[in-house]
Design a protein around this motif. Structure first.
Motif, PDB file in Angstrom:
ATOM      1  N   MET A   1       0.920  85.063 -36.467  1.00  0.00           N
ATOM      2  CA  MET A   1       0.753  84.467 -34.986  1.00  0.00           C
ATOM      3  C   MET A   1       1.673  83.148 -35.139  1.00  0.00           C
ATOM      4  N   LEU A   2       2.151  82.648 -33.963  1.00  0.00           N
ATOM      5  CA  LEU A   2       3.225  81.549 -33.823  1.00  0.00           C
ATOM      6  C   LEU A   2       2.401  80.262 -33.130  1.00  0.00           C
ATOM      7  N   TYR A   3       2.556  79.217 -33.460  1.00  0.00           N
ATOM      8  CA  TYR A   3       1.899  78.168 -32.882  1.00  0.00           C
ATOM      9  C   TYR A   3       3.008  77.078 -32.653  1.00  0.00           C
ATOM     10  N   VAL A   4       2.926  76.278 -31.630  1.00  0.00           N
ATOM     11  CA  VAL A   4       3.808  75.255 -31.415  1.00  0.00           C
ATOM     12  C   VAL A   4       3.238  73.836 -31.421  1.00  0.00           C
ATOM     13  N   ASP A  43      15.858  63.413 -26.215  1.00  0.00           N
ATOM     14  CA  ASP A  43      15.670  62.222 -25.900  1.00  0.00           C
ATOM     15  C   ASP A  43      15.028  61.183 -26.995  1.00  0.00           C
ATOM     16  N   LYS A  44      15.001  61.761 -28.226  1.00  0.00           N
ATOM     17  CA  LYS A  44      14.462  60.992 -29.313  1.00  0.00           C
ATOM     18  C   LYS A  44      13.327  60.594 -29.284  1.00  0.00           C
ATOM     19  N   LYS A  45      12.287  61.081 -28.152  1.00  0.00           N
ATOM     20  CA  LYS A  45      10.722  60.491 -28.304  1.00  0.00           C
ATOM     21  C   LYS A  45      10.043  61.612 -29.250  1.00  0.00           C
ATOM     22  N   GLY A  46      10.456  62.337 -29.979  1.00  0.00           N
ATOM     23  CA  GLY A  46       9.539  63.136 -30.689  1.00  0.00           C
ATOM     24  C   GLY A  46      10.418  64.462 -30.981  1.00  0.00           C
ATOM     25  N   GLY A  47       9.446  65.371 -31.304  1.00  0.00           N
ATOM     26  CA  GLY A  47      10.076  66.736 -31.737  1.00  0.00           C
ATOM     27  C   GLY A  47       9.146  68.031 -31.561  1.00  0.00           C
ATOM     28  N   MET A  48       9.325  68.953 -32.029  1.00  0.00           N
ATOM     29  CA  MET A  48       8.596  70.452 -32.026  1.00  0.00           C
ATOM     30  C   MET A  48       8.772  71.005 -33.408  1.00  0.00           C
ATOM     31  N   VAL A  49       7.568  71.576 -33.727  1.00  0.00           N
ATOM     32  CA  VAL A  49       7.626  72.606 -34.955  1.00  0.00           C
ATOM     33  C   VAL A  49       6.792  73.786 -34.566  1.00  0.00           C
ATOM     34  N   ILE A  50       7.679  74.938 -34.874  1.00  0.00           N
ATOM     35  CA  ILE A  50       6.826  76.179 -34.556  1.00  0.00           C
ATOM     36  C   ILE A  50       6.369  76.554 -36.028  1.00  0.00           C
ATOM     37  N   TYR A  51       5.106  76.944 -36.137  1.00  0.00           N
ATOM     38  CA  TYR A  51       4.435  77.479 -37.321  1.00  0.00           C
ATOM     39  C   TYR A  51       4.039  78.644 -37.372  1.00  0.00           C
ATOM     40  N   ARG A  52       4.174  79.562 -38.301  1.00  0.00           N
ATOM     41  CA  ARG A  52       3.712  80.863 -38.643  1.00  0.00           C
ATOM     42  C   ARG A  52       2.427  80.699 -39.324  1.00  0.00           C
ATOM     43  N   ALA A  53       1.148  81.430 -38.721  1.00  0.00           N
ATOM     44  CA  ALA A  53      -0.005  81.152 -39.424  1.00  0.00           C
ATOM     45  C   ALA A  53      -0.944  82.315 -38.906  1.00  0.00           C
ATOM     46  N   HIS A  54      -1.887  82.392 -39.948  1.00  0.00           N
ATOM     47  CA  HIS A  54      -2.870  83.748 -39.633  1.00  0.00           C
ATOM     48  C   HIS A  54      -3.696  83.376 -38.411  1.00  0.00           C
ATOM     49  N   SER A  55      -4.040  82.009 -38.337  1.00  0.00           N
ATOM     50  CA  SER A  55      -5.052  81.637 -37.419  1.00  0.00           C
ATOM     51  C   SER A  55      -4.948  80.200 -36.723  1.00  0.00           C
ATOM     52  N   PHE A  56      -5.475  79.843 -35.744  1.00  0.00           N
ATOM     53  CA  PHE A  56      -5.366  78.487 -35.376  1.00  0.00           C
ATOM     54  C   PHE A  56      -5.632  77.453 -36.145  1.00  0.00           C
TER      55      PHE A  56
END
Length: 90
Positions: A1-4, A43-56
């Motif tokens: 599963m993918l998690y943002v 906008d340099k106010k943060g970022g995002m990561v997309i994780y691949r994991a087996h569960s939340f």
């Protein structure tokens, strides 16, 4: 599963200090296949990561161990994500 993970900056000075550890952490997870993609917002106010994991729970543990979260330079919003298969309809 993918998690943002959405990671808005709440302390710019602390974020700048912790950023090298944050990038090293993400690079290590990328090499393990746990991070699909990551990057800052324009906008340099943060970022995002997309994780691949087996569960939340696994994704949450990975995101909460990020130095920018541990040091409270950023906040975390984590959501499960269903990526659409492209091309659609085939």
């Amino acid at each position: 599963m993918l998690y943002v993970a959405m990671l808005p900056i709440i302390d710019e000075q602390l974020n700048a200090k912790v950023r090298p550890a944050h990038l090293a952490y993400l690079d290590d997870l990328y090499k393990q296949g746990k991070v699909l993609s990551a990057g800052p917002f324009t906008d340099k106010k943060g970022g995002m990561v997309i994780y691949r994991a087996h569960s939340f729970e696994e994704a949450k543990a990975l995101a909460e161990a990020d130095p920018v979260i541990v040091e409270k330079a950023r906040t975390l919003e984590l959501r499960e994500w269903n990526s659409l298969p492209f091309p659609l309809g085939e």
